[in-house]
Design a protein around this motif. Structure first.
Motif, PDB file in Angstrom:
ATOM      1  N   ILE A   1     -50.731  66.456 -54.424  1.00 32.52           N
ATOM      2  CA  ILE A   1     -51.188  65.966 -53.116  1.00 32.52           C
ATOM      3  C   ILE A   1     -52.324  66.822 -52.562  1.00 32.52           C
ATOM      4  N   ASP A   2     -52.181  68.133 -52.574  1.00 37.85           N
ATOM      5  CA  ASP A   2     -53.267  68.922 -51.960  1.00 37.85           C
ATOM      6  C   ASP A   2     -54.493  68.966 -52.862  1.00 37.85           C
ATOM      7  N   ASP A   3     -54.305  68.766 -54.169  1.00 37.61           N
ATOM      8  CA  ASP A   3     -55.465  68.591 -55.055  1.00 37.61           C
ATOM      9  C   ASP A   3     -56.208  67.312 -54.677  1.00 37.61           C
ATOM     10  N   ALA A   4     -55.427  66.238 -54.431  1.00 36.84           N
ATOM     11  CA  ALA A   4     -56.046  64.964 -54.049  1.00 36.84           C
ATOM     12  C   ALA A   4     -56.878  65.150 -52.783  1.00 36.84           C
TER      13      ALA A   4
ATOM     14  N   GLY B   1     -49.495  71.095 -64.124  1.00 36.44           N
ATOM     15  CA  GLY B   1     -49.172  72.050 -63.049  1.00 36.44           C
ATOM     16  C   GLY B   1     -48.229  71.415 -62.053  1.00 36.44           C
ATOM     17  N   ASN B   2     -48.811  70.739 -61.049  1.00 35.90           N
ATOM     18  CA  ASN B   2     -47.965  69.998 -60.109  1.00 35.90           C
ATOM     19  C   ASN B   2     -47.250  68.855 -60.815  1.00 35.90           C
ATOM     20  N   ILE B   3     -47.879  68.416 -61.904  1.00 38.40           N
ATOM     21  CA  ILE B   3     -47.382  67.287 -62.691  1.00 38.40           C
ATOM     22  C   ILE B   3     -47.942  67.462 -64.104  1.00 38.40           C
TER      23      ILE B   3
ATOM     24  N   CYS C   1     -61.006  76.500 -58.904  1.00 38.15           N
ATOM     25  CA  CYS C   1     -59.817  76.262 -59.736  1.00 38.15           C
ATOM     26  C   CYS C   1     -58.582  76.236 -58.840  1.00 38.15           C
ATOM     27  N   VAL C   2     -57.909  75.087 -58.808  1.00 36.87           N
ATOM     28  CA  VAL C   2     -56.789  74.933 -57.872  1.00 36.87           C
ATOM     29  C   VAL C   2     -55.486  74.539 -58.578  1.00 36.87           C
ATOM     30  N   GLY C   3     -55.425  74.855 -59.875  1.00 34.29           N
ATOM     31  CA  GLY C   3     -54.195  74.656 -60.635  1.00 34.29           C
ATOM     32  C   GLY C   3     -53.918  75.929 -61.427  1.00 34.29           C
ATOM     33  N   PRO C   4     -52.971  75.892 -62.366  1.00 33.83           N
ATOM     34  CA  PRO C   4     -52.780  77.030 -63.270  1.00 33.83           C
ATOM     35  C   PRO C   4     -54.105  77.340 -63.992  1.00 33.83           C
TER      36      PRO C   4
HETATM   37 CA    CA Z   1     -53.295  72.273 -57.258  1.00 31.11          CA
END
Ligand code: CA
Length: 315
Positions: free
Chosen positions: A12-15, A37-39, A126-129
């Motif tokens: 969601i926050d990536d979106a 990551g989130n999914i 970069c907003v995930g692993p």
């Molecule tokens: Ca993220």
């Protein structure tokens, strides 16, 4: 305009971060790379393509990346992650499936090629692993060292973590990759829970999105409502933290954050796996390459965010 690449695990926050970047007039988003990551990777990539389709960004290239962390053989989703982001990662909203496929080039090679092509003109967000970034750095460190800045949503220096009391989700999801990156000489800016937990979106803001009354605005408001609900249930407060959007905000508007220059270490041992802390041995280093954000102008950031979201949702 600032050239940027977003590396996401759409969540969601990536979106929200993707839409915010597209709506920001200072940003030239040249591509999106995806990770688990989130999914899982497949759904994160699908969510990314579907969101871009929803807002008419059908030419923006999407590059598929890593399927699991450097130290695991497969990705296993945390139960809490489903509760935060929903089964499908985007709050269980249903949006039209994009007919587009990701590019044939791998995310890691796109990161390297872009770093070589654009150098100092480019920021990576970069907003995930950090798996994609670690692979890219191991494959071609010189290329990545050329970029202007790598802004990372991850870590918690002055506050507790959100997965364990030591560790934040993006760091602990691939602590080995995080160690590779955070202990390197790359030009890093760390946007951790220290600042993201200060940037709270509430229903007061999303009421405006409901009022725009477009397909897109309704879908995003509904998705964000799911996030609000999970925050209320888990943490008992009204609103949600704008983790990933803040990394974009600080990349585009560095004046929003106060930073501390510090060489970091990442711990791999339990019980504090994924803990980030200053490197004692390098406290006398006059030029650390990492800056950790420790304070943020919340109101100014929210103003930038809401304006950019209006640009993209109210059309
Ligand atoms: Ca993220």
């Amino acid at each position: 305009m600032q050239k940027v690449i977003l590396d996401v695990d759409t969540g969601i926050d990536d979106a929200l971060a993707i839409l915010y970047t597209i709506g920001e007039e200072h940003a030239d988003l040249i591509g999106i790379t995806t990770t688990y990551g989130n999914i899982g990777l497949h759904q994160a990539t699908k969510n990314t393509l579907d969101l871009l389709n929803l807002v008419g960004e059908t030419d923006l290239p999407v590059f598929k990346g890593s399927i699991h962390s450097l130290s695991d053989k497969e990705y296993i989703r945390r139960e809490v992650t489903s509760r935060i982001h929903g089964e499908n990662g985007i709050g269980n909203i249903e949006i039209e499936s994009s007919t587009r496929k990701p590019e044939s080039q791998d995310a890691v090679d796109f990161l390297i090629d872009s770093a070589i092509k654009y150098g100092k003109e480019l920021k990576l967000i970069c907003v995930g692993p950090l798996t994609n970034l670690a692979y890219a750095y191991e494959k071609n460190p010189e290329a990545l060292l050329q970029v202007d800045e790598i802004v990372i949503m991850g870590g918690a220096l002055t506050v507790p973590g959100n997965v364990t009391s030591f560790a934040e989700a993006n760091i602990i999801e691939d602590a080995v990759a995080a160690k590779t990156i955070l202990e390197s000489n790359l030009p890093l800016k760390i946007v951790g829970l220290d600042v993201t937990m200060r940037t709270i979106l509430t229903q007061k803001e999303t009421e405006e999105w409901w009022k725009y009354n477009t397909n897109c605005s309704q879908a995003i408001a509904e998705m964000t409502d799911y996030y609000f609900k999970s925050y209320k249930e888990r943490l008992g407060f009204d609103g949600c933290a704008l983790h990933d959007p803040l990394a974009v905000g600080i990349a585009l508007h560095p004046e929003l954050a106060e930073t501390l220059a510090l060489n970091l270490l990442v711990n791999l041992e339990e019980p504090s796996r994924g803990h980030i802390i200053g490197d004692y041995e390098k406290l006398h280093d006059k030029n650390p390459t990492t800056e950790v954000c420790i304070q943020v102008d919340h109101e100014q950031f929210l103003a930038h965010f809401m304006q950019a979201m209006e640009n993209i949702l109210n059309i």
